[in-house]
Write a protein that holds these residues in place. Structure first.
Motif, PDB file in Angstrom:
ATOM      1  N   ILE A   4       0.834  -1.207   0.000  1.00  0.00           N
ATOM      2  CA  ILE A   4       0.000   0.000   0.000  1.00  0.00           C
ATOM      3  C   ILE A   4       0.864   1.250   0.000  1.00  0.00           C
ATOM      4  O   ILE A   4       0.591   2.224  -0.713  1.00  0.00           O
ATOM      5  CB  ILE A   4      -0.954   0.002   1.211  1.00  0.00           C
ATOM      6  CG1 ILE A   4      -1.921  -1.189   1.138  1.00  0.00           C
ATOM      7  CG2 ILE A   4      -1.729   1.311   1.271  1.00  0.00           C
ATOM      8  CD1 ILE A   4      -2.817  -1.147  -0.075  1.00  0.00           C
ATOM      9  N   GLY A   5       1.943   1.224   0.790  1.00  0.00           N
ATOM     10  CA  GLY A   5       2.828   2.388   0.844  1.00  0.00           C
ATOM     11  C   GLY A   5       3.446   2.707  -0.506  1.00  0.00           C
ATOM     12  O   GLY A   5       3.506   3.861  -0.924  1.00  0.00           O
ATOM     13  N   GLU A   6       3.911   1.656  -1.191  1.00  0.00           N
ATOM     14  CA  GLU A   6       4.489   1.849  -2.521  1.00  0.00           C
ATOM     15  C   GLU A   6       3.448   2.365  -3.501  1.00  0.00           C
ATOM     16  O   GLU A   6       3.725   3.225  -4.342  1.00  0.00           O
ATOM     17  CB  GLU A   6       5.081   0.532  -3.021  1.00  0.00           C
ATOM     18  CG  GLU A   6       6.330   0.091  -2.271  1.00  0.00           C
ATOM     19  CD  GLU A   6       6.766  -1.304  -2.685  1.00  0.00           C
ATOM     20  OE1 GLU A   6       7.978  -1.524  -2.788  1.00  0.00           O
ATOM     21  OE2 GLU A   6       5.886  -2.162  -2.900  1.00  0.00           O
ATOM     22  N   GLN A   7       2.210   1.884  -3.372  1.00  0.00           N
ATOM     23  CA  GLN A   7       1.159   2.315  -4.275  1.00  0.00           C
ATOM     24  C   GLN A   7       0.821   3.784  -4.065  1.00  0.00           C
ATOM     25  O   GLN A   7       0.587   4.523  -5.016  1.00  0.00           O
ATOM     26  CB  GLN A   7      -0.084   1.453  -4.081  1.00  0.00           C
ATOM     27  CG  GLN A   7       0.113   0.005  -4.507  1.00  0.00           C
ATOM     28  CD  GLN A   7      -1.150  -0.811  -4.352  1.00  0.00           C
ATOM     29  OE1 GLN A   7      -2.242  -0.297  -4.471  1.00  0.00           O
ATOM     30  NE2 GLN A   7      -0.987  -2.088  -4.079  1.00  0.00           N
ATOM     31  N   VAL A   8       0.764   4.222  -2.805  1.00  0.00           N
ATOM     32  CA  VAL A   8       0.499   5.629  -2.519  1.00  0.00           C
ATOM     33  C   VAL A   8       1.587   6.505  -3.116  1.00  0.00           C
ATOM     34  O   VAL A   8       1.329   7.560  -3.700  1.00  0.00           O
ATOM     35  CB  VAL A   8       0.388   5.861  -0.997  1.00  0.00           C
ATOM     36  CG1 VAL A   8       0.339   7.354  -0.682  1.00  0.00           C
ATOM     37  CG2 VAL A   8      -0.851   5.161  -0.444  1.00  0.00           C
ATOM     38  N   SER A   9       2.832   6.051  -2.995  1.00  0.00           N
ATOM     39  CA  SER A   9       3.957   6.797  -3.566  1.00  0.00           C
ATOM     40  C   SER A   9       3.838   6.893  -5.080  1.00  0.00           C
ATOM     41  O   SER A   9       4.042   7.964  -5.662  1.00  0.00           O
ATOM     42  CB  SER A   9       5.276   6.120  -3.182  1.00  0.00           C
ATOM     43  OG  SER A   9       6.368   6.780  -3.795  1.00  0.00           O
ATOM     44  N   ILE A  10       3.499   5.784  -5.727  1.00  0.00           N
ATOM     45  CA  ILE A  10       3.340   5.779  -7.184  1.00  0.00           C
ATOM     46  C   ILE A  10       2.220   6.710  -7.603  1.00  0.00           C
ATOM     47  O   ILE A  10       2.347   7.500  -8.535  1.00  0.00           O
ATOM     48  CB  ILE A  10       3.064   4.347  -7.678  1.00  0.00           C
ATOM     49  CG1 ILE A  10       4.309   3.483  -7.491  1.00  0.00           C
ATOM     50  CG2 ILE A  10       2.653   4.355  -9.147  1.00  0.00           C
ATOM     51  CD1 ILE A  10       4.052   2.002  -7.696  1.00  0.00           C
ATOM     52  N   GLN A 137       2.499  -2.260 -14.288  1.00  0.00           N
ATOM     53  CA  GLN A 137       2.253  -2.291 -12.847  1.00  0.00           C
ATOM     54  C   GLN A 137       0.765  -2.112 -12.585  1.00  0.00           C
ATOM     55  O   GLN A 137       0.080  -1.364 -13.293  1.00  0.00           O
ATOM     56  CB  GLN A 137       3.039  -1.152 -12.168  1.00  0.00           C
ATOM     57  CG  GLN A 137       3.320  -1.355 -10.712  1.00  0.00           C
ATOM     58  CD  GLN A 137       4.356  -0.363 -10.187  1.00  0.00           C
ATOM     59  OE1 GLN A 137       4.810   0.514 -10.918  1.00  0.00           O
ATOM     60  NE2 GLN A 137       4.731  -0.500  -8.942  1.00  0.00           N
ATOM     61  N   VAL A 138       0.261  -2.816 -11.575  1.00  0.00           N
ATOM     62  CA  VAL A 138      -1.142  -2.714 -11.184  1.00  0.00           C
ATOM     63  C   VAL A 138      -1.205  -2.325  -9.713  1.00  0.00           C
ATOM     64  O   VAL A 138      -0.515  -2.910  -8.875  1.00  0.00           O
ATOM     65  CB  VAL A 138      -1.881  -4.052 -11.410  1.00  0.00           C
ATOM     66  CG1 VAL A 138      -3.316  -3.966 -10.887  1.00  0.00           C
ATOM     67  CG2 VAL A 138      -1.895  -4.412 -12.882  1.00  0.00           C
ATOM     68  N   LEU A 139      -2.029  -1.328  -9.401  1.00  0.00           N
ATOM     69  CA  LEU A 139      -2.218  -0.893  -8.024  1.00  0.00           C
ATOM     70  C   LEU A 139      -3.487  -1.545  -7.487  1.00  0.00           C
ATOM     71  O   LEU A 139      -4.577  -1.356  -8.048  1.00  0.00           O
ATOM     72  CB  LEU A 139      -2.334   0.634  -7.948  1.00  0.00           C
ATOM     73  CG  LEU A 139      -1.222   1.433  -8.645  1.00  0.00           C
ATOM     74  CD1 LEU A 139      -1.406   2.917  -8.391  1.00  0.00           C
ATOM     75  CD2 LEU A 139       0.155   0.969  -8.179  1.00  0.00           C
ATOM     76  N   ARG A 144      -9.822  -4.855  -5.046  1.00  0.00           N
ATOM     77  CA  ARG A 144     -10.094  -3.958  -6.176  1.00  0.00           C
ATOM     78  C   ARG A 144      -8.809  -3.436  -6.802  1.00  0.00           C
ATOM     79  O   ARG A 144      -7.831  -3.144  -6.098  1.00  0.00           O
ATOM     80  CB  ARG A 144     -10.921  -2.745  -5.731  1.00  0.00           C
ATOM     81  CG  ARG A 144     -12.379  -3.030  -5.482  1.00  0.00           C
ATOM     82  CD  ARG A 144     -13.130  -1.737  -5.195  1.00  0.00           C
ATOM     83  NE  ARG A 144     -12.951  -0.747  -6.257  1.00  0.00           N
ATOM     84  CZ  ARG A 144     -13.667  -0.708  -7.377  1.00  0.00           C
ATOM     85  NH1 ARG A 144     -14.614  -1.629  -7.596  1.00  0.00           N
ATOM     86  NH2 ARG A 144     -13.463   0.218  -8.285  1.00  0.00           N
ATOM     87  N   ILE A 145      -8.803  -3.331  -8.114  1.00  0.00           N
ATOM     88  CA  ILE A 145      -7.721  -2.638  -8.804  1.00  0.00           C
ATOM     89  C   ILE A 145      -8.017  -1.147  -8.750  1.00  0.00           C
ATOM     90  O   ILE A 145      -9.107  -0.697  -9.138  1.00  0.00           O
ATOM     91  CB  ILE A 145      -7.611  -3.113 -10.275  1.00  0.00           C
ATOM     92  CG1 ILE A 145      -7.195  -4.579 -10.329  1.00  0.00           C
ATOM     93  CG2 ILE A 145      -6.624  -2.245 -11.048  1.00  0.00           C
ATOM     94  CD1 ILE A 145      -7.154  -5.155 -11.736  1.00  0.00           C
ATOM     95  N   GLU A 146      -7.046  -0.387  -8.272  1.00  0.00           N
ATOM     96  CA  GLU A 146      -7.220   1.062  -8.142  1.00  0.00           C
ATOM     97  C   GLU A 146      -6.603   1.823  -9.308  1.00  0.00           C
ATOM     98  O   GLU A 146      -6.971   2.974  -9.573  1.00  0.00           O
ATOM     99  CB  GLU A 146      -6.600   1.550  -6.828  1.00  0.00           C
ATOM    100  CG  GLU A 146      -7.251   0.973  -5.584  1.00  0.00           C
ATOM    101  CD  GLU A 146      -8.663   1.503  -5.363  1.00  0.00           C
ATOM    102  OE1 GLU A 146      -9.016   2.540  -5.952  1.00  0.00           O
ATOM    103  OE2 GLU A 146      -9.415   0.854  -4.608  1.00  0.00           O
ATOM    104  N   GLY A 147      -5.647   1.208  -9.977  1.00  0.00           N
ATOM    105  CA  GLY A 147      -5.002   1.911 -11.072  1.00  0.00           C
ATOM    106  C   GLY A 147      -4.064   1.005 -11.847  1.00  0.00           C
ATOM    107  O   GLY A 147      -3.678  -0.065 -11.379  1.00  0.00           O
ATOM    108  N   VAL A 159      -3.394   5.178 -15.089  1.00  0.00           N
ATOM    109  CA  VAL A 159      -4.760   5.091 -15.602  1.00  0.00           C
ATOM    110  C   VAL A 159      -5.647   4.585 -14.476  1.00  0.00           C
ATOM    111  O   VAL A 159      -5.336   3.570 -13.842  1.00  0.00           O
ATOM    112  CB  VAL A 159      -4.848   4.132 -16.805  1.00  0.00           C
ATOM    113  CG1 VAL A 159      -6.293   3.979 -17.266  1.00  0.00           C
ATOM    114  CG2 VAL A 159      -3.974   4.635 -17.947  1.00  0.00           C
ATOM    115  N   LYS A 160      -6.755   5.294 -14.227  1.00  0.00           N
ATOM    116  CA  LYS A 160      -7.697   4.872 -13.192  1.00  0.00           C
ATOM    117  C   LYS A 160      -9.058   4.643 -13.819  1.00  0.00           C
ATOM    118  O   LYS A 160      -9.620   5.542 -14.446  1.00  0.00           O
ATOM    119  CB  LYS A 160      -7.792   5.929 -12.088  1.00  0.00           C
ATOM    120  CG  LYS A 160      -6.538   6.015 -11.226  1.00  0.00           C
ATOM    121  CD  LYS A 160      -6.790   6.813  -9.973  1.00  0.00           C
ATOM    122  CE  LYS A 160      -5.618   6.725  -9.004  1.00  0.00           C
ATOM    123  NZ  LYS A 160      -5.897   7.423  -7.715  1.00  0.00           N
ATOM    124  N   ALA A 161      -9.579   3.449 -13.671  1.00  0.00           N
ATOM    125  CA  ALA A 161     -10.871   3.096 -14.235  1.00  0.00           C
ATOM    126  C   ALA A 161     -11.737   2.444 -13.171  1.00  0.00           C
ATOM    127  O   ALA A 161     -11.260   2.052 -12.101  1.00  0.00           O
ATOM    128  CB  ALA A 161     -10.685   2.151 -15.413  1.00  0.00           C
TER     129      ALA A 161
END
Length: 465
Positions: A4-10, A137-139, A144-147, A159-161
């Motif tokens: 989660i931390g890495e995803q927030v940074s991305i 990369q997938v967040l 759920r996929i967030e991005g 990309v966010k869908a």
């Protein structure tokens, strides 16, 4: 899948460049159908493709012909897929159309025409296209996929869908999201790859006369065996199969195998490309020396990549298995019908092919649940990577089936987007009705499960009792 931390940074570092309702990854048959279906049903849709054109194996790998659309009596693949086939036939010129207008099985692919037809279909539907782009990369947040992080000449972007459709053929998006998957057979063996190619300078009349004269004796197969014995061809498949005539002088070939290729590994794809082009030179020599009508052929195009038949298969809510195929089973949540035979190519030069046909006029259902990957609620997979055992994958993998699964995924995505829901909350009867209204054929009367979640719950209860 990142923490989660890495995803927030991305998320904070990369620009969000697209926020559609639906993202489709992969522009092959399943991806084209998915994008068209999602967009024309009202969802803002972005189709992402790694090459500069659509078509997947049918264009990038030069697969020379569409596999059968029919069960031997009637078309079982209709809707978007059948429309695109007819558009290609009409757009390829009068001679091509007259030769193929009544054909629905093994129709030759006019590659450049097909690229244009796909472009026009996607753009006319209202979907957006992004070529020369890969997802790396997938967040993911919970289920759920967030991005989706994409890379191209413009750099890395986010990309966010609301919903995601994996039409990559290799379950690339699903794998990046941490979805469990299976690969190959019990020993990890995979179907071989093939470098398809296109030649000009052929003489169809002379070749047809040769076939007519030697039909009873199987001379063409004997020529392959003789060439292998003489060292002009490598050991392996004994037939020249997959010859598709684009015109009286131009023919496409699906001929020969490259073994031990994992299409999810760049190293294997690189080796296969080199070996494939080398093999084509031997095949050209064979054609010129052994096959009347091909004495003067000239190579005009080899596949941009090696043709891949098999890689990952997701673990989904339901695994379609060989018993379902053989019993021609119908499911409550059918979204397509399949009648193509089980077609597993030999894993090495000394093994044999597995082929199993259904009776003429018969088919089996393809349930919606086999496209729903375990662990992710807003992702659906369409194409040869759906949840099945290996024998069924050898049947489902062909382009007509990919059209049908892609169309179902696109309609489901539009429904989920409107409802602000995930794929398992989609009303199956409504999905089936919409598909039928838009030209798909589901065979027997569709089932009555309200949602996939309700169907899964009923199956779980039945199993317990």
């Amino acid at each position: 899948m990142d923490s989660i931390g890495e995803q927030v940074s991305i998320s904070s570092q990369l620009p969000v460049t697209y926020e559609p309702d639906v993202v489709v990854l992969g522009g092959g048959a399943s991806g084209v159908a998915a994008a068209v279906a999602a967009a024309r049903n009202g969802a803002s849709t972005l189709l992402i493709e790694q090459r500069g054109y659509l078509g997947g194996m049918g264009t990038a790998a030069l697969v020379p012909a569409f596999c059968p659309y029919t069960d031997g009596e009637k078309p079982v693949i209709r809707g978007v897929g059948l429309t695109l086939l007819e558009r290609m036939k009409e757009a390829a010129g009068e001679e091509f159309y007259q030769r193929n207008k009544d054909k629905l099985n093994w129709v030759p692919i006019d590659v450049e025409t097909l690229k244009w037809v796909y472009d026009e279909a996607v753009m006319d539907s209202g979907a957006s296209l992004l070529f020369h782009t890969v997802a790396d990369q997938v967040l993911v947040n919970g289920e759920r996929i967030e991005g989706l992080v994409i890379s191209n000449k413009s750099g890395r972007q986010l990309v966010k869908a609301k919903l995601y459709i994996d039409a990559s053929g290799d379950a690339d998006l699903a794998a990046l999201a941490g979805v469990p998957f299976l690969t190959g057979g019990e020993q990890g063996e995979l179907q071989p790859a093939t470098m398809c190619f296109l030649v000009t300078g052929a003489n169809r009349q002379r070749f047809d006369q040769y076939l007519k004269e030697t039909e009873q004796s199987g001379q063409l197969e004997k020529a392959v065996v003789e060439a292998q014995r003489n060292g002009d061809l490598p050991e392996g498949r004994k037939k020249v199969s997959g010859i598709a005539w684009i015109s009286d002088t131009v023919a496409g070939f699906n001929f020969g195998h490259i073994f031990g290729v994992d299409g999810t590994k760049a190293e294997d794809l690189t080796r296969a490309a080199i070996e494939g082009r080398r093999l084509i030179q031997r095949q050209l020599h064979f054609l010129r020396k052994y096959v009347p009508g091909f004495e003067q052929v000239h190579l005009v195009h080899s596949g941009d990549q090696i043709g891949i038949r098999e890689t990952r298969r997701i673990v989904g809510d339901y695994q379609l298995v060989v018993e379902d195929f053989l019993s021609m089973r119908t499911f409550e949540d059918d979204i397509a019908r399949n009648s193509y035979f089980i077609d597993i190519h030999l894993a090495n030069a000394n093994s044999t092919m597995t082929v199993k046909h259904l009776p003429k006029g018969r088919s089996h259902g393809v349930p919606y649940r086999c496209m729903l990957p375990k662990g992710i609620t807003n992702l659906i997979v369409a194409g040869r990577a759906v949840s099945s055992d290996r024998p069924v994958q050898g049947s489902l993998r062909v382009m007509p089936n990919c059209f049908a699964m892609g169309e179902a995924a696109g309609v489901a995505a539009s429904m989920a987007a409107k409802a602000g829901a995930g794929f398992r909350e989609v009303s199956v009867p409504q999905l089936q009705r919409t598909l039928i209204e838009q030209g798909a054929w589901l065979g027997e009367k569709p089932g009555t499960a309200d949602t996939v979640a309700a169907l899964n719950e009923r199956i779980r209860f039945d199993d317990e009792t």
